[in-house]
Enzyme design. Structure first.
Site, PDB file in Angstrom:
ATOM      1  N   SER A   1      18.938  11.076 -12.450  1.00 23.42           N
ATOM      2  CA  SER A   1      19.179  11.788 -13.690  1.00 23.42           C
ATOM      3  C   SER A   1      18.148  11.416 -14.746  1.00 23.42           C
ATOM      4  O   SER A   1      17.720  12.244 -15.541  1.00 23.42           O
ATOM      5  CB  SER A   1      20.592  11.509 -14.201  1.00 23.42           C
ATOM      6  OG  SER A   1      21.539  12.017 -13.285  1.00 23.42           O
TER       7      SER A   1
ATOM      8  N   ASP B   1      20.481  19.401  -9.491  1.00 18.33           N
ATOM      9  CA  ASP B   1      20.723  17.961  -9.539  1.00 18.33           C
ATOM     10  C   ASP B   1      22.007  17.707  -8.760  1.00 18.33           C
ATOM     11  O   ASP B   1      23.070  18.202  -9.126  1.00 18.33           O
ATOM     12  CB  ASP B   1      20.886  17.544 -11.004  1.00 18.33           C
ATOM     13  CG  ASP B   1      21.142  16.063 -11.144  1.00 18.33           C
ATOM     14  OD1 ASP B   1      20.871  15.307 -10.195  1.00 18.33           O
ATOM     15  OD2 ASP B   1      21.605  15.654 -12.225  1.00 18.33           O
TER      16      ASP B   1
ATOM     17  N   PRO C   1      24.706  15.074  -6.398  1.00 20.20           N
ATOM     18  CA  PRO C   1      25.178  13.699  -6.273  1.00 20.20           C
ATOM     19  C   PRO C   1      24.715  13.044  -4.980  1.00 20.20           C
ATOM     20  O   PRO C   1      24.460  13.721  -3.983  1.00 20.20           O
ATOM     21  CB  PRO C   1      26.695  13.842  -6.295  1.00 20.20           C
ATOM     22  CG  PRO C   1      26.966  15.250  -5.898  1.00 20.20           C
ATOM     23  CD  PRO C   1      25.795  16.047  -6.322  1.00 20.20           C
TER      24      PRO C   1
ATOM     25  N   GLY D   1      59.980  27.664  13.604  1.00 20.84           N
ATOM     26  CA  GLY D   1      60.915  26.833  12.846  1.00 20.84           C
ATOM     27  C   GLY D   1      60.885  25.412  13.388  1.00 20.84           C
ATOM     28  O   GLY D   1      60.228  25.132  14.394  1.00 20.84           O
TER      29      GLY D   1
ATOM     30  N   GLY E   1      65.004  21.987  16.815  1.00 16.93           N
ATOM     31  CA  GLY E   1      66.444  21.909  16.591  1.00 16.93           C
ATOM     32  C   GLY E   1      66.972  22.987  15.663  1.00 16.93           C
ATOM     33  O   GLY E   1      68.163  23.044  15.371  1.00 16.93           O
ATOM     34  N   ALA E   2      66.103  23.877  15.187  1.00 21.41           N
ATOM     35  CA  ALA E   2      66.550  24.939  14.285  1.00 21.41           C
ATOM     36  C   ALA E   2      67.312  26.027  15.049  1.00 21.41           C
ATOM     37  O   ALA E   2      68.097  26.779  14.467  1.00 21.41           O
ATOM     38  CB  ALA E   2      65.367  25.553  13.542  1.00 21.41           C
ATOM     39  N   GLY E   3      67.058  26.120  16.350  1.00 23.94           N
ATOM     40  CA  GLY E   3      67.794  27.100  17.164  1.00 23.94           C
ATOM     41  C   GLY E   3      66.931  28.210  17.742  1.00 23.94           C
ATOM     42  O   GLY E   3      67.450  29.241  18.173  1.00 23.94           O
TER      43      GLY E   3
ATOM     44  N   SER F   1      65.018  28.500  20.585  1.00 24.53           N
ATOM     45  CA  SER F   1      65.169  28.828  22.011  1.00 24.53           C
ATOM     46  C   SER F   1      66.547  29.422  22.280  1.00 24.53           C
ATOM     47  O   SER F   1      66.695  30.354  23.070  1.00 24.53           O
ATOM     48  CB  SER F   1      64.980  27.573  22.858  1.00 24.53           C
ATOM     49  OG  SER F   1      63.683  27.090  22.666  1.00 24.53           O
TER      50      SER F   1
ATOM     51  N   SER G   1      55.250  26.104  16.054  1.00 29.12           N
ATOM     52  CA  SER G   1      54.060  26.714  15.431  1.00 29.12           C
ATOM     53  C   SER G   1      54.009  26.453  13.928  1.00 29.12           C
ATOM     54  O   SER G   1      54.244  27.357  13.127  1.00 29.12           O
ATOM     55  CB  SER G   1      53.972  28.209  15.738  1.00 29.12           C
ATOM     56  OG  SER G   1      55.191  28.862  15.499  1.00 29.12           O
TER      57      SER G   1
END
EC number: 2.7.7.4
Lengths: 322, 631
Positions: free
Chosen positions: B36, B108, B110, B465, B468-470, B472, B539
């Protein structure tokens, strides 16, 4: 018809019936011009509701000139939007209306009527409140009302420190706020224009121009500008070490102050009670360029709104100021 | 002031002084190398710092400065408040100055490793790099990193600025030692010029005036070098490329193609070819607002008018007839990753190259490069600031060149499809031949025909989901109901996929993405076969669900969000997985130590905490009927 009105009508003809014969542009201005034209075409191609924020000043004059060139022989495929604080110099309004009419462009004028009703003004309300209400809020209103998704602005990176890091395509959230720490990286000339509904992008085609480039381009391209940029005898008053022009009777003199004719010009044009003049004898564009080559003060020093502290522009921009 | 000068004289003088055009350069080096300070010095010496800026600077120097009583030039440059407070430069800042003969744009950037992307951004538009070295420290790892990145980004001219010579007694031997050390690496790269200059930015020695203390140095000062260095590429020998930006159609009598010549040149009467389509035409006019031109070359913004009507739109690349760009949907590229969300092979992004924007995915990450040594390392993903060599596959073919030949048509950015952020930058190495040999074979029996004999319309029912959300349970019921009603279905879930097709995949983010990609492709084949296919997968990522959605027709993907609060899922824990996750036996378990991104607008949202599986299945069937999938 006044001189400037005749000049503007002749100017408009250049883009229709009478292209101008002239010497080639300076090499660096050719490059800057091509870059700006590229940016404008990108916006026209990728956005649905673009607009040019037009402030009547010299940078706007250059920006509009570039747009006329970019889309030739078509007209620029977007309207001009002016945010009128009602405190602009009278000459600016004459210039604005004549030019838009001569070019056959749609000019939209936004005035914050609520602010007018509240009596907000730059003298009594102070520059901060006036700018916030009559400029920042009015701009936001216009953006929302017309649902613009991209807005061209004439800001340059050499004007102010926070601008130096702003992108050419500068993203705004749904509240028109700027987040300087979360800017999209901008590589090559590949601009990411994608966004969600309600968000918008400000585009700065003059980012890489300097004040000298602007003046030199105006000179070489023979672009008409508001006559206030050129020195003339004008009624003025000195206040806090700065010279102000008495454009109408809304600028009352304080006890002890006297109006005086001075040879002055303006390096930047805004609301007249907030824009200080410089004493100058530069009455032609050539004089101005010569003065620029030897100048020792940066142009924004004539603007009261940046002065509070450095970093103040960054604050204003985060709140949605252009 | 020479006020007697006429307009013509003044314009002539200015035009002459700007003859060399604009030089864009980048400065790199760490905070302590005086970067700088060097730029501040250049601005100061070219009288670009105004009086009022100096008084602001003096005020700021006392408040934040690190140079004691002296003016701290660095404060001129560090624009954002946060940077000034922390004394670091976190973003690219652009600075401008002119001399009698040239205009300069300085990026300029970094120096820290974590800001590789900022340096690459600055380098992408630069013609030259000034690489600073502290004479006391010599060539450091990061000096080489900056050199590699400059080289990768296509910069062909380098200045090695050996700074702080005053602190090594202006030693000639020390200077030569550093230069020799630097050339060991830099000589092997693609630079056309490497110019080493000993300097002291703080005092201006060899920046704009020659140094008395270093009279042994006879080369140019930095400014003199910048004023004279030739960086223009040999444009005449480059092939003509013209990416069409905007179709210019003011009225029925005029149809032109506006754009900027990316490389090479073209003249009226030349034959041009539309790269992707292969159609040809002859250039009739080159239109600008300043009148027609006979020829146009790289960098000029013009509007081309052709002698006949051929189909051309934004994104098309026009070229000469004999030297055309490659057109392919598969190519190899160096990719710099610029976001905290890592790059995962298989995930779908948007690629933007010139005016062309298309979905893309990385098919193979061949290796990543160590940013400090540019050594190759095996990798399965790219993190922020990492660079990798990848094969990419776009949804439709694009026209391109190798980046090393033409920057403009060899570069692209990658955009996140959900956040719209720019997440990557790429430099194309070469097209992959196999793309040109895989042709779509037109089949006589179509998806529609296959579905017709089943009296249904094919679809993917995508159940997403938490575990265990249901998912399948509901999918199973749905499939049973559909089969009972005479529909043709198939069901994909973890059990029949993880054990076979995807048994080589684990549960890292990268593997999860690949898992879903393969499942999506298989589901698409079933849709092609005319089936209604149920897919039950956690997913967790929106982008993968979206990727699958885009594999099939718009109305063929039905997303069912099977929603149950985490506490409910933990309480159910049908497979005992939450227990294991709590015990630390399973890593990267969704909802636990791996995120779940809920759908924002699923076709169907079933809340199973207060809904029986039977009712949920009925809702799914209703949704299918509503979508017209059941004939």
């Amino acid at each position: 018809m006044s001189d400037i009105q005749q000049t503007l009508r002749a100017y408009a003809e250049r883009f229709t019936t009478r292209p101008r014969e002239r010497a080639p542009l300076s090499a660096h201005l050719r490059e800057l011009e091509a870059e700006s034209i590229f940016i404008m075409r990108e916006v026209a191609a990728e956005f649905e509701r673009p607009v040019m924020l037009y402030s009547i000043g010299k940078d706007s004059a250059v920006m509009l000139h570039l747009a006329l060139k970019a889309f030739y022989p078509s007209r620029p495929p977007f309207p001009l939007q002016h945010v009128d604080t009602t405190w602009k110099f009278k000459d600016m309004i004459t210039y604005r209306d004549t030019l838009a009419e001569a070019l056959g462009l749609e000019l939209r004028v936004e005035i914050n009527e609520e602010g007018v009703a509240r009596g907000i003004n730059p003298i009594g309300s102070g520059s901060n409140l006036h700018t916030q209400v009559m400029k920042t809020e009015a701009l936001r209103n216009a953006m929302n009302k017309h649902r613009y998704d991209a807005a061209f602005g004439g800001a340059r990176r050499d004007e102010e420190k926070s601008r130096a890091k702003e992108r050419i395509f500068s993203f705004r959230d749904a509240n028109h706020g700027w987040d300087p720490r979360n800017q999209r990286p901008e590589l090559w000339r590949t601009f990411n224009t994608r966004m969600k509904p309600g968000e918008s992008i400000r585009v700065f085609p003059l980012s890489n121009w300097t004040e000298l480039d602007i003046w030199q381009y105006i000179l070489e391209e023979d672009i008409p500008i508001v006559p206030l940029y050129l020195a003339a005898e004008r009624p003025t008053v000195e206040r806090n070490g700065q010279i102000f022009m008495l454009d109408d009777d809304r600028f009352p003199l304080e006890p002890g102050e006297t109006a005086r004719q001075r040879m002055i010009r303006f390096r930047t044009l805004g609301c007249y009670p907030l824009t200080a003049a410089v004493e100058s004898s530069a009455a032609t564009l050539e004089d101005i360029v010569m003065e620029m080559l030897t100048a020792r003060t940066s142009e924004r020093s004539g603007r009261l709104i940046d002065h509070d502290e450095s970093g103040s522009m960054e604050k204003k921009k985060r709140e949605g100021y252009f | 002031m020479r006020l007697e000068e006429t307009r013509e004289q003044l314009v002539e003088r200015l035009t002459r002084s700007g003859d060399k055009g604009v030089l864009r350069f980048i400065t790199c080096g760490s905070v302590d190398d005086g970067k700088s300070t060097l730029i501040g010095r250049l601005l100061y010496d070219s009288k670009l710092i105004f009086e009022d800026q100096i008084s602001t600077l003096e005020k700021d120097s006392r408040k934040h400065g690190t140079a004691g009583e002296e003016i701290d030039f660095a404060l001129l440059l560090d624009g954002l408040e946060a940077e000034r407070e922390q004394g670091i430069t976190i973003d690219v800042a652009y600075r401008f100055f002119n001399t009698e003969t040239r205009k300069f744009v300085v990026a300029d950037t970094p120096g820290h490793e974590q800001y590789t992307r900022n340096m690459a951004t600055g380098a992408s538009t630069a013609d030259l790099a000034v690489i600073l070295v502290d004479a006391r420290k010599g060539v450091l790892v990061q000096t080489l990193r900056h050199t590699y990145i400059a080289n990768m980004m296509g910069i062909r001219h380098v200045v090695l600025a050996v700074n702080k010579m005053d602190l090594v007694d202006h030693s000639r031997a020390r200077f030569h030692e550093i230069v020799a050390e630097y050339l060991k690496t830099a000589d092997g790269l693609n630079f056309e010029t490497i110019t080493a200059i000993p300097m002291s930015a703080r005092y201006g020695d060899n920046v704009s005036h020659t140094s008395e203390a270093m009279d042994w140095y006879t080369g140019p000062t930095l400014l003199a070098h910048l004023e004279t260095v030739e960086t223009a590429r040999d444009e005449a020998s480059q092939p003509f490329r013209f990416p069409v930006q905007w179709v210019n159609r003011p009225n029925l009598d005029f149809r032109g193609f506006s754009g900027t010549v990316a490389s090479g040149q073209i003249a009226v009467g030349d034959e041009i070819v539309v790269a992707a389509a292969g159609t040809r035409a002859v250039l009739q006019r080159i239109v600008t607002a300043d009148g027609d031109q006979e020829a146009a070359r790289a960098g000029q913004a013009v509007t081309l008018v052709l002698d006949r009507e051929i189909d051309i739109s934004r994104g098309d690349v026009l070229s000469g007839a004999d030297d055309r760009p490659q057109v392919s949907s598969q190519f190899a590229a160096e990719v710099l990753w610029m976001h905290t969300d890592e790059m995962l092979p298989g995930r779908s992004y948007l690629l933007k190259a010139g005016g062309q924007t298309t979905p893309v995915s990385v098919t193979t990450l061949k290796h990543k490069l160590d940013v400090n040594t540019f050594d190759k390392e095996p990798a399965r993903k790219l993190e922020l600031n990492e660079i990798g060599v990848c094969n990419l596959s776009t949804s439709r073919p694009i026209a391109f060149d190798a980046y090393k030949d033409i920057r403009e048509t060899g570069s692209f950015i990658l955009i996140d499809r959900y956040t719209n952020l720019t997440v990557g930058a790429g430099m194309i190495e070469f097209g992959l031949r196999r793309a040109t040999n895989v042709h779509t074979h037109a089949m006589d029996v179509t998806k529609t025909r296959r579905a017709e004999i089943k009296h249904q319309k094919p679809a993917i029912l995508w159940f997403t989901g938490l575990s265990g959300a249901g998912k399948s349970t509901i999918a199973n019921l749905v499939e049973r109901k559909l089969t009972e009603a005479g529909h043709h279905t198939y069901s994909l879930d973890g059990d029949n996929v993880r054990h076979g097709l995807n048994k080589d995949l684990g549960f890292t983010d990268a593997d999860r993405v690949e898992n879903i990609r393969r499942i999506g492709e298989v589901a698409r084949l079933f849709v092609d076969a005319g089936m209604i296919v149920t897919c039950s997968f956690i997913s967790p990522f929106r982008s993968e669900r979206r990727m699958v959605r885009e594999l099939v027709g718009e109305d063929e993907f039905i997303e069912v969000f099977v929603d149950a609060p985490l506490e409910v899922c933990i309480a159910r824990d049908p497979k005992g997985l939450y227990k294991k996750a709590q015990a630390g036996e399973i890593k990267n378990f969704t909802g636990f130590d791996s995120p779940y991104e809920a759908p924002e607008s699923p076709e169907l949202h079933v809340r199973t905490a207060d809904l029986s599986a039977e009712d949920a299945a009925e809702q799914v069937i209703e949704e299918l009927k509503k979508a017209g999938r059941l004939g």
